[in-house]
Scaffold this active site. Structure first.
Site, PDB file in Angstrom:
ATOM      1  CG  LEU A 125      -1.617   1.366   1.407  1.00 60.36           C
ATOM      2  CD1 LEU A 125      -2.899   1.651   0.631  1.00 60.36           C
ATOM      3  CD2 LEU A 125      -2.416   1.234   3.007  1.00 60.36           C
ATOM      4  CB  SER A 126       3.716   2.237   2.362  1.00 57.39           C
ATOM      5  OG  SER A 126       2.708   2.174   3.479  1.00 57.39           O
ATOM      6  CD  GLU A 127       1.676   4.920  -4.266  1.00 49.45           C
ATOM      7  OE1 GLU A 127       1.831   6.105  -4.449  1.00 49.45           O
ATOM      8  OE2 GLU A 127       1.040   3.909  -4.799  1.00 49.45           O
ATOM      9  CB  THR A 158       6.729  -6.312   5.455  1.00 49.45           C
ATOM     10  OG1 THR A 158       6.784  -5.226   6.221  1.00 49.45           O
ATOM     11  CG2 THR A 158       7.147  -7.660   6.421  1.00 49.45           C
ATOM     12  NE  ARG A 268      25.556  -6.124  37.706  1.00 49.41           N
ATOM     13  CZ  ARG A 268      26.864  -6.043  37.492  1.00 49.41           C
ATOM     14  NH1 ARG A 268      27.479  -7.330  37.753  1.00 49.41           N
ATOM     15  NH2 ARG A 268      27.623  -4.915  37.599  1.00 49.41           N
ATOM     16  N   GLY A 339      21.565  -2.309  33.102  1.00 46.75           N
ATOM     17  CA  GLY A 339      22.634  -1.338  32.992  1.00 46.75           C
ATOM     18  C   GLY A 339      23.589  -1.659  31.607  1.00 46.75           C
ATOM     19  N   GLY A 340      24.926  -1.821  32.078  1.00 43.61           N
ATOM     20  CA  GLY A 340      25.906  -1.796  30.763  1.00 43.61           C
ATOM     21  C   GLY A 340      25.792  -2.973  29.937  1.00 43.61           C
ATOM     22  CD  GLU A 363       0.002  -4.222   9.851  1.00 44.06           C
ATOM     23  OE1 GLU A 363      -1.180  -4.337  10.280  1.00 44.06           O
ATOM     24  OE2 GLU A 363       0.698  -5.386   9.477  1.00 44.06           O
ATOM     25  CD  GLU A 367       2.373  10.372  16.002  1.00 42.16           C
ATOM     26  OE1 GLU A 367       2.262   9.309  14.900  1.00 42.16           O
ATOM     27  OE2 GLU A 367       3.050  10.485  16.610  1.00 42.16           O
TER      28      GLU A 367
HETATM   29  C1  LIG Z   1       9.773  -1.625   8.517  1.00 36.98           C
HETATM   30  C2  LIG Z   1       8.825  -0.990   7.743  1.00 36.98           C
HETATM   31  C3  LIG Z   1       7.838  -2.079   7.108  1.00 36.98           C
HETATM   32  C4  LIG Z   1       6.786  -1.708   6.812  1.00 36.98           C
HETATM   33  N1  LIG Z   1       6.029  -2.443   5.902  1.00 36.98           N
HETATM   34  C5  LIG Z   1       5.066  -2.138   5.101  1.00 36.98           C
HETATM   35  C6  LIG Z   1       4.210  -3.139   4.328  1.00 36.98           C
HETATM   36  O1  LIG Z   1       4.474  -4.335   4.260  1.00 36.98           O
HETATM   37  N2  LIG Z   1       3.128  -2.609   3.274  1.00 36.98           N
HETATM   38  C7  LIG Z   1       3.107  -1.130   3.293  1.00 36.98           C
HETATM   39  O2  LIG Z   1       2.228  -0.880   2.532  1.00 36.98           O
HETATM   40  N3  LIG Z   1       3.538  -0.281   4.230  1.00 36.98           N
HETATM   41  C8  LIG Z   1       4.601  -0.703   4.978  1.00 36.98           C
HETATM   42  N4  LIG Z   1       5.264   0.167   5.708  1.00 36.98           N
HETATM   43  C9  LIG Z   1       4.875   1.620   5.670  1.00 36.98           C
HETATM   44  C10 LIG Z   1       4.283   2.153   6.955  1.00 36.98           C
HETATM   45  O3  LIG Z   1       3.024   1.730   7.008  1.00 36.98           O
HETATM   46  C11 LIG Z   1       4.205   3.691   6.855  1.00 36.98           C
HETATM   47  O4  LIG Z   1       5.840   4.088   6.974  1.00 36.98           O
HETATM   48  C12 LIG Z   1       3.446   4.498   8.065  1.00 36.98           C
HETATM   49  O5  LIG Z   1       2.111   4.204   7.654  1.00 36.98           O
HETATM   50  C13 LIG Z   1       3.762   5.906   8.076  1.00 36.98           C
HETATM   51  O6  LIG Z   1       3.653   6.573   6.578  1.00 36.98           O
HETATM   52  P1  LIG Z   1       4.913   7.351   6.342  1.00 36.98           P
HETATM   53  O7  LIG Z   1       6.268   6.445   6.670  1.00 36.98           O
HETATM   54  O8  LIG Z   1       4.918   7.835   4.975  1.00 36.98           O
HETATM   55  O9  LIG Z   1       5.089   8.574   7.234  1.00 36.98           O
HETATM   56  P2  LIG Z   1       4.167  10.064   7.119  1.00 36.98           P
HETATM   57  O10 LIG Z   1       2.837   9.491   6.625  1.00 36.98           O
HETATM   58  O11 LIG Z   1       4.850  10.847   6.209  1.00 36.98           O
HETATM   59  O12 LIG Z   1       4.314  10.376   8.649  1.00 36.98           O
HETATM   60  C14 LIG Z   1       5.173  11.147   9.303  1.00 36.98           C
HETATM   61  C15 LIG Z   1       4.853  11.521  10.590  1.00 36.98           C
HETATM   62  O13 LIG Z   1       3.541  12.431  10.496  1.00 36.98           O
HETATM   63  C16 LIG Z   1       2.547  11.970  11.384  1.00 36.98           C
HETATM   64  N5  LIG Z   1       1.184  12.303  10.634  1.00 36.98           N
HETATM   65  C17 LIG Z   1       0.805  12.108   9.203  1.00 36.98           C
HETATM   66  N6  LIG Z   1      -0.292  12.435   9.183  1.00 36.98           N
HETATM   67  C18 LIG Z   1      -0.823  13.053  10.217  1.00 36.98           C
HETATM   68  C19 LIG Z   1      -1.966  13.511  10.754  1.00 36.98           C
HETATM   69  N7  LIG Z   1      -3.134  13.576   9.971  1.00 36.98           N
HETATM   70  N8  LIG Z   1      -2.145  13.808  11.814  1.00 36.98           N
HETATM   71  C20 LIG Z   1      -1.127  13.784  12.874  1.00 36.98           C
HETATM   72  N9  LIG Z   1       0.081  13.125  12.409  1.00 36.98           N
HETATM   73  C21 LIG Z   1       0.196  13.029  11.036  1.00 36.98           C
HETATM   74  C22 LIG Z   1       2.751  10.518  11.322  1.00 36.98           C
HETATM   75  O14 LIG Z   1       2.113   9.993  12.625  1.00 36.98           O
HETATM   76  C23 LIG Z   1       4.328  10.559  11.456  1.00 36.98           C
HETATM   77  O15 LIG Z   1       4.543  10.653  12.701  1.00 36.98           O
HETATM   78  C24 LIG Z   1       6.187  -0.340   6.357  1.00 36.98           C
HETATM   79  C25 LIG Z   1       7.263   0.730   7.089  1.00 36.98           C
HETATM   80  C26 LIG Z   1       8.183   0.153   7.693  1.00 36.98           C
HETATM   81  C27 LIG Z   1       9.330   1.237   8.304  1.00 36.98           C
END
Ligand SMILES: Cc1cc2nc3c(=O)[nH]c(=O)nc-3n(C[C@H](O)[C@H](O)[C@H](O)COP(=O)(O)OP(=O)(O)OC[C@H]3O[C@@H](n4cnc5c(N)ncnc54)[C@H](O)[C@@H]3O)c2cc1C
Length: 380
Positions: A125-127, A158, A268, A339-340, A363, A367
């Site tokens: 899903l994520s981009e 993932t 310890r 500790g250490g 997921e 926030e």
């Molecule tokens: C190790 C890892 C594995 C992952 N696996 C998958 C996967 O298998 N499939 C997949 O699709 N994605 C995956 N993801 C993506 C993950 O779901 C996203 O990184 C996550 O949803 C946050 O999106 P972003 O990184 O673009 O952060 P952003 O959306 O840019 O957010 C940056 C910050 O702004 C905050 N923020 C954003 N909008 C708001 C709002 N409206 N109000 C308040 N705060 C806000 C966020 O909470 C965050 O603190 C993975 C990410 C990681 C790091």
């Protein structure tokens, strides 16, 4: 509410505990160091039925309830959260989505392989510009009659290189906004489908996270999940259940760190006595234990809501929000109690602390969980 586990649930919990101790623990530090995917361990988890836990046995699944799945996630995560995220994505995001919304043909072709470990799934899903704001999909799936043409990049996936079956969310009709999004099944090896380099991560380093690039990838229309335009709803419904799995992962990380800290505090010595006898340490343990129990109640409640066919959007979001905070707080305190020794790899708590952080991010960040929770309580 009755949180007493059944005989069957206790057996499954024990099986997961034994597997984690005997099969995951021995090389967990080495896998974390080398960012090595647990290939053999995943095969074994397939044999144990951990990869398709809630899927009907007619598709090779274990046919168990969500609470059993949560118990397994908790036990695996106490030792190796890299392994448990593989289990979580395969179960909650891929198998559940396919079984609930897929066609019979899709289930026969893909689900039967995913439940046994013959194949692993990924949820895409994520981009680069669509994380929390998942509606801003730039990946396109253009309708060409009997197939779609997929173009774009997915981030942070993932099981990115170890999967063979990818559920890809993409925009078909931009005019329709989120109602113009589709979910497509894409197989590894499809022409134009490239896997980007592996991310070098803070935690869950044994899990392989990659970007994926789609260049004019042809996807047959029969690989679409649900009706035209169902993709965004599919993603949201799937993630709603996925959060219960990640909440259980967080709970397991917290419990694992606590158990190590408790044991260490009784061994310890400082100032002539075991450190557990210093009230500052004993109070830390009291807080850790209490918050873990509270998180466990929330996580089990969300799983039971799902099993009882009640709405679990709110309970799942609360469980993930709270359990992930507990995981982070408890892991930090576990390092402190060591500790250490807490700062070096051999004692495991530094890894658990690094692993805990991701549960507040993927997921749906904490926030975003607060947005889900506040909208739900303000609507009622
Ligand atoms: C190790 C890892 C594995 C992952 N696996 C998958 C996967 O298998 N499939 C997949 O699709 N994605 C995956 N993801 C993506 C993950 O779901 C996203 O990184 C996550 O949803 C946050 O999106 P972003 O990184 O673009 O952060 P952003 O959306 O840019 O957010 C940056 C910050 O702004 C905050 N923020 C954003 N909008 C708001 C709002 N409206 N109000 C308040 N705060 C806000 C966020 O909470 C965050 O603190 C993975 C990410 C990681 C790091």
């Amino acid at each position: 509410m009755d949180f007493k586990l059944t005989e069957e649930q206790l057996m499954i919990q024990q099986a997961a505990r034994d597997f984690a101790q005997n099969e995951l623990l021995p090389e967990v530090i080495e896998r974390d160091d080398a960012q090595r995917f647990p290939e053999e361990e995943v095969k074994k988890m397939g044999e144990l039925g951990f990869l398709g836990m809630m899927v009907d046995s007619k598709y090779g699944g274990s046919g168990l309830d969500t609470l059993s799945y949560v118990l397994v996630m908790e036990e695996l995560s106490k030792v190796d959260a890299s392994c448990s995220v593989i289990v979580s994505v395969n179960n909650s995001l891929v198998c559940w989505g396919l079984e609930t919304f897929g066609t019979e043909e899709q289930k026969q072709k893909y689900l039967t392989r995913l439940t046994t470990g013959e194949s692993i799934g990924a949820f895409c899903l994520s981009e680069p510009e669509a994380g929390s704001d998942a509606t801003s999909q730039k990946t396109t799936a253009i309708d060409k009659g009997d197939h779609y043409v997929l173009n774009g990049t997915k981030n942070w996936i993932t099981n990115g290189s170890s999967a063979d079956i990818y559920l890809v969310i993409a925009q078909t009709d931009i005019e329709k906004g989120h109602k113009g999004i589709n979910a497509l099944i894409v197989e590894k090896g499809a022409e134009g489908f490239e896997i980007g380099p592996k991310e070098n991560k803070l935690g869950i380093r044994g899990s392989d996270t990659h970007s994926l690039i789609f260049n004019d990838v042809k996807v047959p229309k029969k690989n679409r999940i649900g009706e035209d335009g169902f993709g965004f709803k599919f993603a949201m419904k799937t993630l709603s259940g996925g959060r219960i799995g990640i909440a259980a992962q967080a709970l397991g990380i917290a419990a694992g760190a606590y158990e190590l800290a408790l044991k260490y505090s009784k061994q310890r010595k400082a100032f002539g006595t075991e450190i557990a006898n210093h009230q500052a340490i004993a109070f830390k343990l009291a807080d850790m234990h209490t918050s873990i129990e509270a998180a466990r109640m929330l996580v089990y409640k969300a799983a039971m809501d799902k099993d009882n066919h009640e709405n679990y959007d709110l309970s799942g979001a609360m469980a993930k929000l709270y359990a992930s905070k507990v995981a982070m707080d408890v892991a930090v305190e576990a390092v402190q109690i060591h500790g250490g020794n807490g700062f070096v790899k051999d004692y495991h708590v530094e890894r658990l602390m690094r692993d805990a952080k991701i549960t507040q991010i993927y997921e749906g960040t904490s926030e975003i969980q607060k947005i889900v929770i506040s909208r739900s309580i303000l609507r009622d």
